[in-house]
Design a protein around this motif. Structure first.
Motif, PDB file in Angstrom:
ATOM      1  N   ALA A  50     -51.135 -20.012 -34.384  1.00 14.15           N
ATOM      2  CA  ALA A  50     -50.149 -19.567 -35.526  1.00 14.15           C
ATOM      3  C   ALA A  50     -50.006 -18.211 -35.845  1.00 14.15           C
ATOM      4  N   PRO A  51     -49.013 -17.476 -35.594  1.00 16.81           N
ATOM      5  CA  PRO A  51     -48.992 -15.949 -35.698  1.00 16.81           C
ATOM      6  C   PRO A  51     -49.343 -15.558 -37.395  1.00 16.81           C
ATOM      7  N   HIS A 152     -61.529 -30.390 -43.303  1.00 13.29           N
ATOM      8  CA  HIS A 152     -61.698 -29.791 -44.538  1.00 13.29           C
ATOM      9  C   HIS A 152     -61.101 -28.471 -44.389  1.00 13.29           C
ATOM     10  N   PRO A 153     -60.026 -28.265 -44.641  1.00 11.36           N
ATOM     11  CA  PRO A 153     -59.344 -26.999 -44.580  1.00 11.36           C
ATOM     12  C   PRO A 153     -60.253 -25.661 -45.070  1.00 11.36           C
ATOM     13  N   ILE A 154     -60.374 -24.781 -44.517  1.00 10.36           N
ATOM     14  CA  ILE A 154     -61.087 -23.562 -44.922  1.00 10.36           C
ATOM     15  C   ILE A 154     -61.096 -22.975 -46.267  1.00 10.36           C
ATOM     16  N   ARG A 155     -62.078 -22.911 -46.795  1.00  8.92           N
ATOM     17  CA  ARG A 155     -62.072 -22.489 -48.364  1.00  8.92           C
ATOM     18  C   ARG A 155     -63.021 -21.057 -48.453  1.00  8.92           C
ATOM     19  N   GLN A 156     -63.081 -20.481 -49.307  1.00  6.81           N
ATOM     20  CA  GLN A 156     -63.459 -19.196 -49.531  1.00  6.81           C
ATOM     21  C   GLN A 156     -64.982 -19.065 -49.247  1.00  6.81           C
ATOM     22  N   CYS A 188     -58.350 -21.458 -38.146  1.00  5.66           N
ATOM     23  CA  CYS A 188     -58.306 -20.028 -39.153  1.00  5.66           C
ATOM     24  C   CYS A 188     -56.965 -19.491 -39.237  1.00  5.66           C
ATOM     25  N   CYS A 189     -56.161 -19.502 -37.702  1.00  2.64           N
ATOM     26  CA  CYS A 189     -54.996 -19.057 -37.914  1.00  2.64           C
ATOM     27  C   CYS A 189     -53.682 -19.877 -38.624  1.00  2.64           C
ATOM     28  N   THR A 190     -53.994 -21.073 -38.613  1.00  2.01           N
ATOM     29  CA  THR A 190     -53.260 -22.087 -39.157  1.00  2.01           C
ATOM     30  C   THR A 190     -53.429 -21.776 -40.633  1.00  2.01           C
ATOM     31  N   ARG A 191     -54.647 -21.635 -40.983  1.00  3.82           N
ATOM     32  CA  ARG A 191     -54.796 -21.502 -42.584  1.00  3.82           C
ATOM     33  C   ARG A 191     -54.175 -20.235 -42.992  1.00  3.82           C
TER      34      ARG A 191
END
Length: 222
Positions: A50-51, A152-156, A188-191
């Protein structure tokens, strides 16, 4: 001993049969079966990244400077003699790498407030812990982490441990590890693509991970 462990690990991961991609392509072309439209679309979804939204991607000059600094860090970590140069770790003992859930709970499961008010891992990646991991251990831990991040979507507070593991990952990459890095890059790109502000506190960490994966480990395909 680490060398022997790595040789045994690489031996177990060698495919029993290797087929040339060019040979497969020629065979399919000869048979008139280049693949269905659904196959092409599915392949595109699995390979595209994802751009970044406008204003959220780092500048090329920053990427070049960061990559140079990161490579220096990797060399220094590789040269550290854990036993001789570092004090004992005050943190809780690291779980067995056979237990992926326990490893991810240790790295990602709990947080504490950082100095700037952001989330920070309760068990930070201390140098004595990170440098104690040999190549085989790093690869196994990375595999656990990527599987966890996929669910689990990336968190800080994920970023410090992912950064530390990537800093300890040796080259060249075996096919499974390269696949894990591409998956992590895609996540990471998608997030990042879902962020709507350059002030989002997660953006710097995502840009750091994406730069490492795309530029240092060359997983972007560019």
């Amino acid at each position: 001993m680490e060398y022997l462990r790595r040789v045994r690990w690489e031996t177990r991961h060698c495919p029993a049969v290797v087929v040339s991609k060019a040979a497969v392509a020629r065979t399919q072309a000869a048979a008139g079966t280049p693949g269905t439209a659904a196959d092409v679309q599915r392949f595109a979804q699995l390979t595209e990244f994802a751009p970044a939204p406008e204003g959220l991607a780092p500048l090329p000059a920053w990427e070049a400077q960061f990559c140079a600094s990161f490579c220096v860090l990797r060399d220094r970590l590789a040269a550290v003699n854990t036993v001789a140069q570092l004090p004992p770790s005050p943190a809780a003992p690291f779980p067995s790498l056979k237990d992926g859930a326990a490893c991810c709970a240790y790295c990602f499961g709990a947080t504490t407030a950082g100095k700037d008010g952001s989330d920070a891992p309760l068990n930070p990646p201390l140098m004595v812990t990170v440098t104690a991991l040999d190549h085989v251990s790093v690869v196994r831990l990375l595999d656990h982490m990527v599987n966890y991040v996929a669910a689990h979507p990336i968190r800080q507070h994920y970023v410090p441990w992912l950064f530390a593991v990537l800093a300890r990952l040796d080259l060249p990459l075996d096919p499974d590890t390269a696949s894990n890095l591409r998956m992590l890059l895609r996540l990471c790109c998608t997030r990042r693509a879902a962020l709507d502000s350059p002030q989002d506190p997660l953006l710097p960490g995502l840009n750091i991970l994406i730069t490492i994966l795309a530029k240092v480990f060359a997983q972007s395909g560019q």
